[in-house]
Design a protein around this motif. Sequence first.
Motif, PDB file in Angstrom:
ATOM      1  N   SER A 137     -10.657  18.049 -17.203  1.00  0.00           N
ATOM      2  CA  SER A 137     -12.063  18.224 -16.888  1.00  0.00           C
ATOM      3  C   SER A 137     -12.741  16.864 -16.901  1.00  0.00           C
ATOM      4  O   SER A 137     -12.243  15.904 -17.481  1.00  0.00           O
ATOM      5  CB  SER A 137     -12.722  19.142 -17.922  1.00  0.00           C
ATOM      6  N   SER A 138     -13.893  16.803 -16.253  1.00  0.00           N
ATOM      7  CA  SER A 138     -14.625  15.537 -16.220  1.00  0.00           C
ATOM      8  C   SER A 138     -15.017  15.112 -17.631  1.00  0.00           C
ATOM      9  O   SER A 138     -15.078  13.914 -17.927  1.00  0.00           O
ATOM     10  CB  SER A 138     -15.866  15.672 -15.342  1.00  0.00           C
ATOM     11  N   LEU A 139     -15.263  16.071 -18.532  1.00  0.00           N
ATOM     12  CA  LEU A 139     -15.631  15.734 -19.900  1.00  0.00           C
ATOM     13  C   LEU A 139     -14.479  15.049 -20.619  1.00  0.00           C
ATOM     14  O   LEU A 139     -14.668  14.030 -21.293  1.00  0.00           O
ATOM     15  CB  LEU A 139     -16.072  16.977 -20.674  1.00  0.00           C
ATOM     16  N   ILE A 140     -13.271  15.585 -20.481  1.00  0.00           N
ATOM     17  CA  ILE A 140     -12.110  14.965 -21.121  1.00  0.00           C
ATOM     18  C   ILE A 140     -11.895  13.565 -20.567  1.00  0.00           C
ATOM     19  O   ILE A 140     -11.575  12.622 -21.300  1.00  0.00           O
ATOM     20  CB  ILE A 140     -10.838  15.825 -20.917  1.00  0.00           C
ATOM     21  N   SER A 141     -12.088  13.404 -19.259  1.00  0.00           N
ATOM     22  CA  SER A 141     -11.959  12.082 -18.647  1.00  0.00           C
ATOM     23  C   SER A 141     -12.980  11.115 -19.226  1.00  0.00           C
ATOM     24  O   SER A 141     -12.669   9.958 -19.535  1.00  0.00           O
ATOM     25  CB  SER A 141     -12.128  12.196 -17.128  1.00  0.00           C
ATOM     26  N   ASP A 142     -14.217  11.586 -19.395  1.00  0.00           N
ATOM     27  CA  ASP A 142     -15.253  10.737 -19.984  1.00  0.00           C
ATOM     28  C   ASP A 142     -14.933  10.399 -21.433  1.00  0.00           C
ATOM     29  O   ASP A 142     -15.140   9.260 -21.881  1.00  0.00           O
ATOM     30  CB  ASP A 142     -16.614  11.443 -19.914  1.00  0.00           C
TER      31      ASP A 142
END
Length: 406
Positions: A137-142
């Motif tokens: 997810s974009s959150l994990i990437s961030d």
Amino acid sequence: MSGGDVMPGLKGSVDAFFGIDISKDKFDVYGIGRDEKKLFQFSAAMDRNGFEKLKEHLVVVSVSSVLIGMESTASYHVNLFSYLVSEGYQVVIINPLLISNYVKMQLRKTKTDKKDAVVIAQFLLANGNTLIQRVDSSLISDLRDLSRQREGLIDEMTALKINIKRLLNITFPELEHMTSVFTKSILKLVQKYPSAIALGNANLGQLSQMLIADSYGHKREAFAVKLIKAAHSSVGTKSSAKEIILKQNVTLLLHLEEALEEITGILIEMSRKQMEDDINILTSIKGIGDKSAVNFLIEMGGDVNHYEYSGKIIAMAGLDPAVYQSGQHEGKGRITKRGNRHLRRIIWMMTTKVIQYNDIFKAYYLKRRTEGLPYKMAVLATAHKLIRIAYAMLTRRTTFCPQMNS
């Protein structure tokens, strides 16, 4: 498919495989069906028009399910990967080492970019059903970006501390034996008085005021007198150049400490919103704190269900032993170090801490040492035990129980 879905194997039966070879400014695509017949091949720019051109090609392919694969790059693949995931496609990021080994096994050698896309498509066809499909997810990437930025700050701070101690050993060598050099009050003192000679000329009242109350309390005046006395008798060398460098290094270190505090707070706050239960499970092991738990969870993808068994995490970190073969003899040597170096680093740090603070892991480490393992191998063996236990705890949703893990 939503970002963050992670599944062992593929969703249903895949009818078409598309390899994408990516560079900074363009990408090449090659698609094949299950019968290995070419579906299409083209190149496009790494921009919105190029992405939409790819989507148009994929839409007209009359198959029910497709799998898209691309090699992991430093950063070039991220935008196209995110675009395809947001459009609902199944996408896998492939370790370039796997593609390289696949090419070595083929009789026909390929060289050009377009043929690289062909190889990726053929690799997907041959290995698609065994790949772990993992879409962060974009959150994990961030969170991963924040975690690695934090790691970089720590590395910079470590280098600065080494240089500060080296310089102080020349300008005021006695200071290190009197107090911890890296408290905020002492760093600010060194920033203003970067040598024994400079400190010896300091005003006692001003110096005492710099030793903030929460560090030294009512003893700060006595300590200030002690500092000035040590400065007068110091064997430190006067060097204007070293004093300037020392002041700049201290200024940088203080700035980095503020940046580290800020990014650590943000990282933990964001991580708790995403995986608070997992953090609580891991921190139930004495020796693992919030920061270590967060970094471990982020680097292994945010969800233990990405992995079929604990050995997959060990392999991903490159902590699995490499197999060597000589004649009819096969054995295991050093660890592979081919995985995620950030994950490998945090596992090593977690292990050294649990050895220090947790009786169960300390006993296991000492047992392996008495069995003849050298230090690093004994820590590695303990790391394997730690990951096995952590994996079991996370999958079973249980906290650490010393009686069950002794």
